[in-house]
Design a protein around this motif. Structure first.
Motif, mmCIF file in Angstrom:
data_model
loop_
_atom_site.group_PDB
_atom_site.id
_atom_site.type_symbol
_atom_site.label_atom_id
_atom_site.label_comp_id
_atom_site.label_asym_id
_atom_site.label_seq_id
_atom_site.Cartn_x
_atom_site.Cartn_y
_atom_site.Cartn_z
ATOM 1 N N LEU A 38 -5.002 5.804 0.147
ATOM 2 C CA LEU A 38 -4.490 6.177 1.478
ATOM 3 C C LEU A 38 -5.147 5.316 2.560
ATOM 4 C CD1 LEU A 38 -2.679 8.256 3.012
ATOM 5 C CD2 LEU A 38 -4.712 9.646 3.279
ATOM 6 N N MET B 111 0.733 4.111 -2.927
ATOM 7 C CA MET B 111 0.545 5.575 -2.829
ATOM 8 C C MET B 111 1.458 6.307 -3.807
ATOM 9 S SD MET B 111 -0.385 6.662 1.029
ATOM 10 C CE MET B 111 1.210 6.452 1.768
ATOM 11 N N TYR C 9 -3.705 -1.195 6.327
ATOM 12 C CA TYR C 9 -2.557 -2.099 6.385
ATOM 13 C C TYR C 9 -1.759 -1.840 7.678
ATOM 14 C CZ TYR C 9 2.123 -3.879 5.485
ATOM 15 O OH TYR C 9 3.326 -4.517 5.608
ATOM 16 N N PRO D 192 0.806 -1.230 0.000
ATOM 17 C CA PRO D 192 0.000 0.000 0.000
ATOM 18 C C PRO D 192 0.844 1.288 0.000
ATOM 19 C CG PRO D 192 -0.851 -1.558 1.611
ATOM 20 C CD PRO D 192 0.470 -2.077 1.160
ATOM 21 N N LEU D 193 2.054 1.219 0.587
ATOM 22 C CA LEU D 193 2.933 2.404 0.557
ATOM 23 C C LEU D 193 3.448 2.629 -0.856
ATOM 24 C CD1 LEU D 193 4.487 4.678 1.955
ATOM 25 C CD2 LEU D 193 6.237 3.024 2.606
ATOM 26 N N GLN E 143 -6.270 2.315 2.248
ATOM 27 C CA GLN E 143 -5.691 0.960 2.229
ATOM 28 C C GLN E 143 -4.374 0.926 2.995
ATOM 29 O OE1 GLN E 143 -5.805 -1.607 -1.141
ATOM 30 N NE2 GLN E 143 -7.195 -0.274 -2.261
ATOM 31 N N TYR E 144 -3.609 2.003 2.866
ATOM 32 C CA TYR E 144 -2.332 2.065 3.589
ATOM 33 C C TYR E 144 -2.586 2.121 5.099
ATOM 34 C CZ TYR E 144 2.303 3.608 5.086
ATOM 35 O OH TYR E 144 3.522 3.710 5.718
#
Lengths: 163, 228
Positions: free
Chosen positions: B218, A53, B224, A49-50, B220-221
């Protein structure tokens, strides 16, 4: 005993030594670039997920596609890196690498031209996409195209010498 | 025996000291004079998000409108994220420093969210002529506007200058500029190379991203992070 042939000597059908070395060293260098790029994006180094982004900040894909690319791109880069490292089939490996690098280069040029001030995400987080990125990726593209041309040229010379 | 006990005690104290440092990101160790009022949510939230932003930058508006508004009403409201606004006015933007002064003055009276929304919502209207004051007044009302203007008037009127010089003695009488310089200094530590840049800190580990990121990604991050 034959003297080593020049890379530009078209009358001698034997593959030139200098060209073979150039293709081998260039291929290994490009393999190292791909393997390092893949490593910096692996899930245990950077959570998907990072990385997602950073892909999202390019503003070209929807959220679903962003996460798909974030999860698969590191493995694709790893595969291309290994393919280049092994070097067989050489022409296939260099063509795949060239197409990939060309795609990345087109993306950074488009992003820079659009004035988006984002991180490149090419080799992990934190690198701003700027003129240095364009120069570096342009150099990778030039190297990739050169070894692809070299690989095809070697093949042609080999076929010619065999016949 | 006494030496061993002393050594063990020092080891424990050092371990506690290092673990405390590891929990606190570098750019959050010193807090600005008005940081609390420029932040949304609870300071005890597991995730801290610091957004280095410029009120005149179109991408900062994009991040605020498309992502932060939803984040505030969802992850901030539910206590999962502590969102901090950091001023990072870029010298190429003529009015962003002055707009930051108004926003920080509004923060001092607890009206930062209204002024931030007004500045970003009307960015395209005021960024051409610097007429942000009327939008700030619409957002806070005449009484609070008088208070804000009084605080801003303590600062040197450097019309036409995008960014005042930090060392000028006049700015000692302008706490608003001190607050902005404080945020800029924090940004330079990150380092912020473009706006918007945001630093997400979870369990003491920061990650930095620049540009506009959609709320869906964002989110999803954050999910996580919260699940790890």
């Amino acid at each position: 005993m034959n003297a080593p042939s020049s890379a530009l000597d078209m009358t001698n059908p034997a593959p030139p030594v200098a060209l073979r070395w150039f293709v081998t060293i260039g291929r290994l260098a490009l393999a190292a670039v791909f393997l390092f790029a893949a490593w910096t994006k692996m899930p245990w180094v950077q959570p998907p997920p990072l990385f997602g982004m950073q892909i999202d900040s390019y503003q070209i894909l929807g959220p679903g596609m962003v996460m798909l690319v974030a999860r698969t791109l590191p493995w694709f880069e790893l595969a291309v890196g290994l393919l280049l490292l092994v070097g067989r089939p050489l022409r296939f490996a260099t063509v795949v690498a060239s197409l990939t690098v060309a795609g990345f280069f087109a993306l950074v040029v488009r992003t820079y031209a659009a004035g988006l001030e984002i991180n490149c995400g090419c080799f992990g987080p934190g690198e701003r996409l700027g003129p240095a990125t364009l120069v570096r990726d342009g150099a990778f593209l030039a190297l990739s195209l050169a070894i692809t041309a070299g690989a095809f040229w070697l093949r042609r010379r080999k076929s010619a010498s065999a016949s | 025996m006494a030496k061993r006990r002393a050594a063990a005690l020092w080891t424990v104290l050092l371990a506690i000291g290092f673990s405390t440092l590891a929990e606190t990101p570098v750019w959050s160790q010193s807090h600005g004079p008005i940081e609390i009022t420029k932040a949304y949510g609870s300071k005890t939230a597991p995730i801290t998000m610091e957004v280095f932003s410029d009120f005149e930058c179109p991408s900062c508006k994009g991040l605020y409108e498309q992502t932060l508004k939803m984040l505030i009403s969802d992850y901030v409201a539910s206590g999962k994220v502590y969102l901090i606004h950091r001023d990072f006015p870029l010298p190429m933007h003529k009015y962003s420093w002055k707009a930051a002064r108004y926003a920080d003055a509004a923060a001092e009276i607890g009206k930062f969210p209204q002024v931030e929304a007004a500045l970003f919502d009307n960015q395209s209207a005021w960024s051409t002529d610097g007429s942000f004051a009327k939008y700030v007044e619409q957002a806070v009302g005449p009484a609070d506007m008088t208070t804000i203007e009084k605080r801003v008037s303590a600062c040197k009127d450097d019309s036409g200058v995008a960014q005042p010089k930090q060392d000028e003695p006049e700015h000692h009488s302008c706490p608003l500029d001190d607050a902005i310089w404080h945020d800029v200094a924090l940004g330079n530590k990150v380092p912020v190379q473009a706006t918007p840049t945001f630093v997400v800190t979870y369990k003491g580990k920061p990650s930095t991203t620049s540009g506009v990121v959609s709320y869906a990604v964002l989110k999803q991050y954050f999910d996580y992070l919260l699940s790890h």
